[in-house]
Write a protein that holds these residues in place. Sequence first.
Motif, PDB file in Angstrom:
ATOM      1  N   ASP A  89      95.688  52.443 -59.084  1.00  0.00           N
ATOM      2  CA  ASP A  89      97.270  53.574 -58.078  1.00  0.00           C
ATOM      3  C   ASP A  89      95.903  54.133 -57.496  1.00  0.00           C
ATOM      4  OD1 ASP A  89      98.247  50.803 -58.150  1.00  0.00           O
ATOM      5  OD2 ASP A  89      98.927  52.125 -60.363  1.00  0.00           O
ATOM      6  N   GLU A  90      95.153  55.065 -57.855  1.00  0.00           N
ATOM      7  CA  GLU A  90      95.306  55.970 -57.076  1.00  0.00           C
ATOM      8  C   GLU A  90      94.034  56.235 -56.155  1.00  0.00           C
ATOM      9  OE1 GLU A  90      96.026  59.087 -61.530  1.00  0.00           O
ATOM     10  OE2 GLU A  90      93.388  58.731 -60.685  1.00  0.00           O
ATOM     11  N   ASP A  91      94.165  57.915 -55.459  1.00  0.00           N
ATOM     12  CA  ASP A  91      93.648  58.228 -54.800  1.00  0.00           C
ATOM     13  C   ASP A  91      91.824  58.070 -55.442  1.00  0.00           C
ATOM     14  OD1 ASP A  91      94.677  57.411 -51.810  1.00  0.00           O
ATOM     15  OD2 ASP A  91      95.931  59.465 -52.809  1.00  0.00           O
ATOM     16  N   LYS A  92      90.589  58.550 -54.475  1.00  0.00           N
ATOM     17  CA  LYS A  92      89.420  58.571 -55.321  1.00  0.00           C
ATOM     18  C   LYS A  92      88.928  59.646 -54.756  1.00  0.00           C
ATOM     19  CE  LYS A  92      90.081  55.034 -57.150  1.00  0.00           C
ATOM     20  NZ  LYS A  92      91.688  54.427 -58.135  1.00  0.00           N
ATOM     21  N   ASP A  93      89.736  60.947 -54.294  1.00  0.00           N
ATOM     22  CA  ASP A  93      89.894  62.042 -54.202  1.00  0.00           C
ATOM     23  C   ASP A  93      90.244  63.783 -54.988  1.00  0.00           C
ATOM     24  OD1 ASP A  93      89.768  63.118 -51.649  1.00  0.00           O
ATOM     25  OD2 ASP A  93      90.626  64.501 -52.575  1.00  0.00           O
ATOM     26  N   PHE A  94      88.979  64.660 -54.918  1.00  0.00           N
ATOM     27  CA  PHE A  94      89.480  65.906 -55.564  1.00  0.00           C
ATOM     28  C   PHE A  94      91.079  66.447 -55.681  1.00  0.00           C
ATOM     29  CE2 PHE A  94      84.803  65.381 -56.035  1.00  0.00           C
ATOM     30  CZ  PHE A  94      84.269  65.531 -57.322  1.00  0.00           C
ATOM     31  N   GLY A  95      91.152  66.716 -54.439  1.00  0.00           N
ATOM     32  CA  GLY A  95      92.531  67.418 -53.510  1.00  0.00           C
ATOM     33  C   GLY A  95      93.436  66.379 -53.952  1.00  0.00           C
ATOM     34  N   LYS A  96      93.709  64.913 -54.064  1.00  0.00           N
ATOM     35  CA  LYS A  96      94.282  64.345 -54.334  1.00  0.00           C
ATOM     36  C   LYS A  96      94.476  63.850 -55.982  1.00  0.00           C
ATOM     37  CE  LYS A  96      94.269  62.228 -49.221  1.00  0.00           C
ATOM     38  NZ  LYS A  96      94.301  61.718 -49.091  1.00  0.00           N
ATOM     39  N   ALA A  97      93.404  63.556 -57.130  1.00  0.00           N
ATOM     40  CA  ALA A  97      94.008  62.852 -57.775  1.00  0.00           C
ATOM     41  C   ALA A  97      93.762  63.915 -58.600  1.00  0.00           C
ATOM     42  CB  ALA A  97      92.949  61.936 -57.959  1.00  0.00           C
ATOM     43  N   ILE A  98      92.307  64.212 -58.803  1.00  0.00           N
ATOM     44  CA  ILE A  98      91.127  64.856 -59.756  1.00  0.00           C
ATOM     45  C   ILE A  98      92.161  66.644 -60.439  1.00  0.00           C
ATOM     46  CG2 ILE A  98      89.203  65.656 -61.191  1.00  0.00           C
ATOM     47  CD1 ILE A  98      88.864  62.559 -60.383  1.00  0.00           C
ATOM     48  N   ILE A  99      91.773  66.756 -59.401  1.00  0.00           N
ATOM     49  CA  ILE A  99      92.853  68.386 -59.837  1.00  0.00           C
ATOM     50  C   ILE A  99      93.815  68.357 -60.405  1.00  0.00           C
ATOM     51  CG2 ILE A  99      92.905  70.774 -58.666  1.00  0.00           C
ATOM     52  CD1 ILE A  99      90.660  70.213 -58.868  1.00  0.00           C
ATOM     53  N   PRO A 100      94.734  67.578 -59.273  1.00  0.00           N
ATOM     54  CA  PRO A 100      96.069  67.281 -60.175  1.00  0.00           C
ATOM     55  C   PRO A 100      96.107  66.486 -61.826  1.00  0.00           C
ATOM     56  CG  PRO A 100      96.055  66.922 -57.529  1.00  0.00           C
ATOM     57  CD  PRO A 100      94.507  66.907 -58.262  1.00  0.00           C
ATOM     58  N   ASN A 101      95.402  65.037 -61.778  1.00  0.00           N
ATOM     59  CA  ASN A 101      95.308  64.979 -62.972  1.00  0.00           C
ATOM     60  C   ASN A 101      94.905  65.856 -64.238  1.00  0.00           C
ATOM     61  OD1 ASN A 101      96.225  62.983 -61.770  1.00  0.00           O
ATOM     62  ND2 ASN A 101      94.079  62.076 -61.850  1.00  0.00           N
ATOM     63  N   MET A 102      93.740  66.608 -64.185  1.00  0.00           N
ATOM     64  CA  MET A 102      93.746  67.282 -64.873  1.00  0.00           C
ATOM     65  C   MET A 102      94.671  68.464 -65.359  1.00  0.00           C
ATOM     66  SD  MET A 102      89.494  68.326 -64.203  1.00  0.00           S
ATOM     67  CE  MET A 102      89.291  69.480 -65.500  1.00  0.00           C
ATOM     68  N   LEU A 103      95.141  69.402 -64.192  1.00  0.00           N
ATOM     69  CA  LEU A 103      96.061  70.391 -64.501  1.00  0.00           C
ATOM     70  C   LEU A 103      97.332  69.431 -65.288  1.00  0.00           C
ATOM     71  CD1 LEU A 103      96.869  73.213 -63.336  1.00  0.00           C
ATOM     72  CD2 LEU A 103      97.626  71.925 -61.211  1.00  0.00           C
ATOM     73  N   ASN A 104      98.463  68.235 -65.033  1.00  0.00           N
ATOM     74  CA  ASN A 104      99.082  67.768 -65.761  1.00  0.00           C
ATOM     75  C   ASN A 104      99.153  67.607 -67.304  1.00  0.00           C
ATOM     76  OD1 ASN A 104     100.538  66.899 -63.241  1.00  0.00           O
ATOM     77  ND2 ASN A 104      99.678  65.761 -62.734  1.00  0.00           N
ATOM     78  N   ALA A 105      97.297  67.704 -67.244  1.00  0.00           N
ATOM     79  CA  ALA A 105      96.525  66.881 -68.433  1.00  0.00           C
ATOM     80  C   ALA A 105      96.654  68.591 -69.561  1.00  0.00           C
ATOM     81  CB  ALA A 105      95.779  66.244 -68.511  1.00  0.00           C
ATOM     82  N   GLY A 106      97.177  69.547 -68.617  1.00  0.00           N
ATOM     83  CA  GLY A 106      96.995  70.828 -69.312  1.00  0.00           C
ATOM     84  C   GLY A 106      95.446  71.306 -69.515  1.00  0.00           C
ATOM     85  N   GLU A 107      94.410  71.238 -69.168  1.00  0.00           N
ATOM     86  CA  GLU A 107      93.165  71.434 -68.895  1.00  0.00           C
ATOM     87  C   GLU A 107      93.505  73.053 -68.590  1.00  0.00           C
ATOM     88  OE1 GLU A 107      91.053  70.070 -70.173  1.00  0.00           O
ATOM     89  OE2 GLU A 107      91.354  68.119 -70.653  1.00  0.00           O
ATOM     90  N   LYS A 108      92.135  73.619 -68.590  1.00  0.00           N
ATOM     91  CA  LYS A 108      92.115  75.261 -68.007  1.00  0.00           C
ATOM     92  C   LYS A 108      91.691  75.212 -66.696  1.00  0.00           C
ATOM     93  CE  LYS A 108      92.013  80.092 -69.168  1.00  0.00           C
ATOM     94  NZ  LYS A 108      90.944  80.541 -70.171  1.00  0.00           N
ATOM     95  N   LEU A 109      92.358  75.087 -64.805  1.00  0.00           N
ATOM     96  CA  LEU A 109      91.610  75.460 -63.987  1.00  0.00           C
ATOM     97  C   LEU A 109      91.915  76.981 -64.014  1.00  0.00           C
ATOM     98  CD1 LEU A 109      92.487  72.590 -64.264  1.00  0.00           C
ATOM     99  CD2 LEU A 109      92.588  72.125 -62.280  1.00  0.00           C
TER     100      LEU A 109
END
Lengths: 374, 401
Positions: free
Chosen positions: B216-236
Amino acid sequence: MSSNRSVLGLIFSNMHESTIPDLTKERTMGSVLFGGRYRLIDFPLSNMVNSGIDEVGVITKSNYQSLLDHLGSGSEWDLARKIGGLHLLPPFSHVQSGMYRGRLEALYGVWNFIKTSNADYVVLSDCDVITSIDFSKVVDYHIETGADITTVYAKDVITSEQAQNATVFSINDDGRVVDVLLNPHISGACNISLNMFVLSKEFLKNIVLEAASKSLYSFEQAILQGRTHEYKIMAYRHDGFFCKITSMETFYKANMSLLNSDNRSKLFPENSPVFTKVRDNPPAKFAIGASVKNSLIGDGCIIEGTVENCVIFRGVKIGKGAVVKNSILMQDTVIGAKCDINNVITDKNVKIGDMRMLTGSQNYPLFLGKGAVI
Amino acid sequence: MYTTKKECVAMLLAGGQGSRLYALTHDMAKPAVPYGGKYRIIDFPLSNCVNSGIDTVGVLTQYQPLVLHDYIGNGQPWDLDKQYGGAHCLPPYQTALGAEWYKGTANAIYQNIAFVDRYDPDYVVILSGDHVYKMDYNKMLEFHKKKEADATIAVQTVTLEEATRLGIMTANEEDVITEFEEKPKHPKSTLASMGIYIFTWSKLKQYLIENENNPDEDKDFGKAIIPNMLNAGEKLVAYPFEGYWRDVGTLDSLWEANMDLLNPNIPIDLYDPEWKMYSRNPIMPPQYIGADAVIENSMVTDGCNVNGTVDFSILFEGVTVEAGATVTDSIIMPGSVIKSGAIVEYAIVGENCVVESGAQIGARPETIENRDDWGIAVVGHNINVSANAKVLPKQIISENI
């Protein structure tokens, strides 16, 4: 090359250095700067590559650091090869002290290199003649005429001064060389040697080995002149644009001749590019207030002043209000603001402060050596 | 020292079409578009890599890759022809399970995990091939390490209007990113992502795999990877970059970014020997400026032949401007000929065009009544503009006229 014959190129990078001692003080003839972005060796080397020769040896004698730096692995000439490619041949201590006295000794000194080549024919060239020539046609001519030696010549009108560093041929109706004059006291129209020769490797072997055993070292004297009638020496006429460097004056004129578009199109034909070392300069920049007329400009220049009838090499800076006319400014020369420069040749990295006035005369341009600061 | 491990590998996203460059990207990918007189856009990230000490660069290509592949070759012009590492073009490929195009920026990297893993890097820098800037990625990497971040995003402050077109984030005083929004309608901040990321590779790999497994996810850094990392509490963290940075994704921005090179007040210095820009150099004689030429405030390179008037313009290699022709405020790409009596103003002329005598391309803004009708005129590549033909401002020509 059209057929499957293989040809070895050999370039003599040090010959004729004494004609322009100022420019060859710290470099070989082959690494003398020319035409805004080139070194003299770029012309014979590119001619060989464009003629399908993919194995080239560069014979050096002394002062060859700048040459080695320029040629590198040969990749810019497409000569960084596993098979064939570029071979730098510094003096080998086999002969005398390693310092050859002439072409034959030089060839003997690198004979082990020539021996291992699979080539059937050898093209020899010096670096004093700037031209675009298809060596494959010279080799064709050599084979067709059954020559022992083919020498490339041009018809030209020369001064007595130019004749002082020239080999002049008398040629019969069949194109065979019948008389050879070395550095004669003549002037006017004549057939001058362009110092390019073709021989079969086998024939070259015979004369080089024989010469070594007889302590003969000059190809021109011992072979061209000494064996004119014994060997079949054919003359191949080259009609294209050429410049032959015999003095500072002819060097200056040769550079200036590139301001003529006809000459440029003959020296740089589209299907025969002249390769040289890449310097990764940005484009040349013309500032507000710049005025440039009838000049060749290398990349990386920043021009804020006036330039007329000049050859400006890569990375030169010309300050605001400076006026530079009829001059050759080599790589990375800096001309300060409001300078007045006329009939001047600067070598690499010359720095001229603000408001200087330097003037040479047309037949004797003022020369400023490498790194001079004024 | 010879080692098979690389601390940091760069992955350069160069597969984009650059559809907003219209005729200019008809036959070539955006990163291959000429820029700055003797460069192509991709020279900037590639040169930055080399100057930053990164010697392993994967170039992800997809759209019209011929020119780009040819240009990059074995990487030699950038010193990226290496025994181990160097430049590698990575187009999509077939596998035992079938073949897929790159479905997005993240998927492009996902499909090349094996390439990155070969070098066993600790970090990966993700770059895009459509920006002009000079940046030391090594300084950014030091920042990433110092902050013990999982991901570092280079940021610049932009205007509110620009913010709606970019990835926008909020960061605290420790530079830690607290919010990230891709192309927000109502931006909460003006801190924009420059599309330059450094990731700790083990983390990125994990998120790429998770992203790939979620249909279901976009295969895109801005739309998926960055938000996912942020939501998971990674340090950005946000790495502020002050220098010149320009997106050249539109005709206007491409023209402006070229003109910036002629403006001494704009800090993009190509003449700095400390940060050289490398490119595949053409093999041409030096440029000749003729006796009738009037040339000021312009950049011109090898192989050009100028006998006309050139002002506030950039001429690429092998361009001819005949006597009596005028080129002002324009960009003329490699090999084009502007014939006597032709006028080129506020225009971009593509590669190998011929503009015949008396033709007029573009116009000065002050000559147009309604300023909304004014814009850069564009002639695509390999086009003949016949004698006395007109290309109006804002017009884009992709066929002979």
